[in-house]
Design a protein around this motif. Sequence first.
Motif, PDB file in Angstrom:
ATOM      1  N   CYS A 224       0.879  -1.176   0.000  1.00 38.45           N
ATOM      2  CA  CYS A 224       0.000   0.000   0.000  1.00 38.45           C
ATOM      3  C   CYS A 224       0.915   1.225   0.000  1.00 38.45           C
ATOM      4  O   CYS A 224       2.139   1.093  -0.009  1.00 38.45           O
ATOM      5  CB  CYS A 224      -0.908  -0.015   1.220  1.00 38.45           C
TER       6      CYS A 224
ATOM      7  N   HIS B 163       0.520  -6.307   1.617  1.00 43.89           N
ATOM      8  CA  HIS B 163      -0.737  -6.888   2.106  1.00 43.89           C
ATOM      9  C   HIS B 163      -1.033  -8.126   1.277  1.00 43.89           C
ATOM     10  O   HIS B 163      -1.085  -8.058   0.048  1.00 43.89           O
ATOM     11  CB  HIS B 163      -1.887  -5.896   1.950  1.00 43.89           C
TER      12      HIS B 163
ATOM     13  N   CYS C 225      -1.200  -2.112   9.969  1.00 45.36           N
ATOM     14  CA  CYS C 225      -0.709  -1.119   9.017  1.00 45.36           C
ATOM     15  C   CYS C 225      -1.506   0.177   9.173  1.00 45.36           C
ATOM     16  O   CYS C 225      -2.715   0.149   9.407  1.00 45.36           O
ATOM     17  CB  CYS C 225      -0.847  -1.658   7.602  1.00 45.36           C
TER      18      CYS C 225
ATOM     19  N   CYS D 254      -2.611   2.069   7.080  1.00 45.90           N
ATOM     20  CA  CYS D 254      -3.641   2.299   6.046  1.00 45.90           C
ATOM     21  C   CYS D 254      -5.011   1.785   6.458  1.00 45.90           C
ATOM     22  O   CYS D 254      -6.005   2.100   5.807  1.00 45.90           O
ATOM     23  CB  CYS D 254      -3.224   1.637   4.733  1.00 45.90           C
TER      24      CYS D 254
END
Length: 437
Positions: A248, A255, A310, A312
């Motif tokens: 990402c 991922h 993460c 994100c």
Amino acid sequence: MYWEKEFETIERKKLEKLQLERLKKTILDAGKAPFYKQLYQQKGITADKLKHIDDIRQLPFTTKQDLRNHFPYGFLSRPKQEIIRLHSSSGTTGNPTVIFHNRHDISSWSNLMARSLFCAGIRDTDVFQNICGYGLFTGGLGFQYGIERLGCLSIPAGAGNSLRQIKLMQDYGTTVVHAIPSYLGRLYEVFQAEGLDPRKDTDLRLFVIGAEPHTEEQRQRIEELFGVKAYNSFGLSEMNGPGVAFECTHQAGLHIWEDAYLVEILDPETLEPVPDGEIGELVMTTLDREAMPLVRYRTRDLTRIIPGSCACGRTHARIDRIAGRSDDMFIIKGCNVFPMQIEGVLLKIPEVGSDYLITLEHVDGVDEMIVEVEVRRDWFNGDITRLDRLSRMITHQIRDEVLAKPIVKLVEPGSLPKSEGKAIRVNDKRVLDTVKI
Ligand code: ADP
Ligand code: ZN
């Protein structure tokens, strides 16, 4: 921003529930393929015995050799008329590995690809040039379907012909490129030879690099040379191809899409799970493939799960960049060496160019590791002491990293053999030498 928020940010508990449902369906489907049918009947394996995803550990592994032995249709769990595409490895040694897809599989793969590209920050406003072979290799069509699903303007450029690639970039204002990392160093040299600077003379903003092992050092080089961000893309034909794991925008590991793949990291010797954070072999089970499900496929790729979450917001586990393949490792002078360890050393040295080749051979009865390294052209201006110093420095640094002393040979840029597809980093001549003796 997500492509499919519901799936990408799914809670772990819900994810595990979904995985179990899909695993059961996968085992049911797999049981219709001649290979698994026989195996599961023999071992009394049925889908309803699976109560938790960890029960996967009771199932036997699948290897590349199994795929080869049951070539071509032994893993097919659907009638042939339902199949719409195959992809296969080159098969220069023995039967090729072939993977079949029905409509559902192609659609699911395209979606995973679109999700992956979106996750790396690519949008439908991008002009996407795919510098990849469009044939049996999955990097061509695999990306193509994902780029289209995402809605970018796609340029299916294919591999090679660097001048034409540059012209396409300039004509259509390409913003995103997908290519194998070893090619991009060479492409930069062509830009230079044409008196062009990709930072100024193109609209490039983002690269997707993958399909072959590479180091963080190589990524950083590519980013600096082209003035872009480069995101790591991982996949293998047996698991469709690209779209298995992707970085990402945080570039903090890849991922791995756990709603489509059940992931295990196992000690390659004992085949027992290793704790998160420790390196082991990646073993994968398809969770959303109908025509040819694969259960506990041993990828031979070595990586680790990056612990923690993460920034994100995606809940799918992250794997670290591939450290190497267990079958890539070679032993020289009693030391276990992965080619990526050597690349890591070389690409930290600014004078080193984009290519290198490791040759292993018997020289006067001893095994030697010869490392040929392309260095910048201006180093070949007659100053032998300067070259000598550089060569000694590289020798010491490689020895410190891998513990075996190499013979380092500095060569001019462009002089090492270039392969059509993925870069060949190691040429092990020792087997041949032994046969000759
Ligand atoms: P082949 O086995 O013929 O090379 P594939 O194209 O399926 O066919 O190659 C998949 C392999 O390529 C993976 O198992 C892995 O070893 C390597 N690979 C793919 N993507 C990456 C990546 N991003 N980093 C390192 N290695 C990669
Ligand atoms: Zn992330």
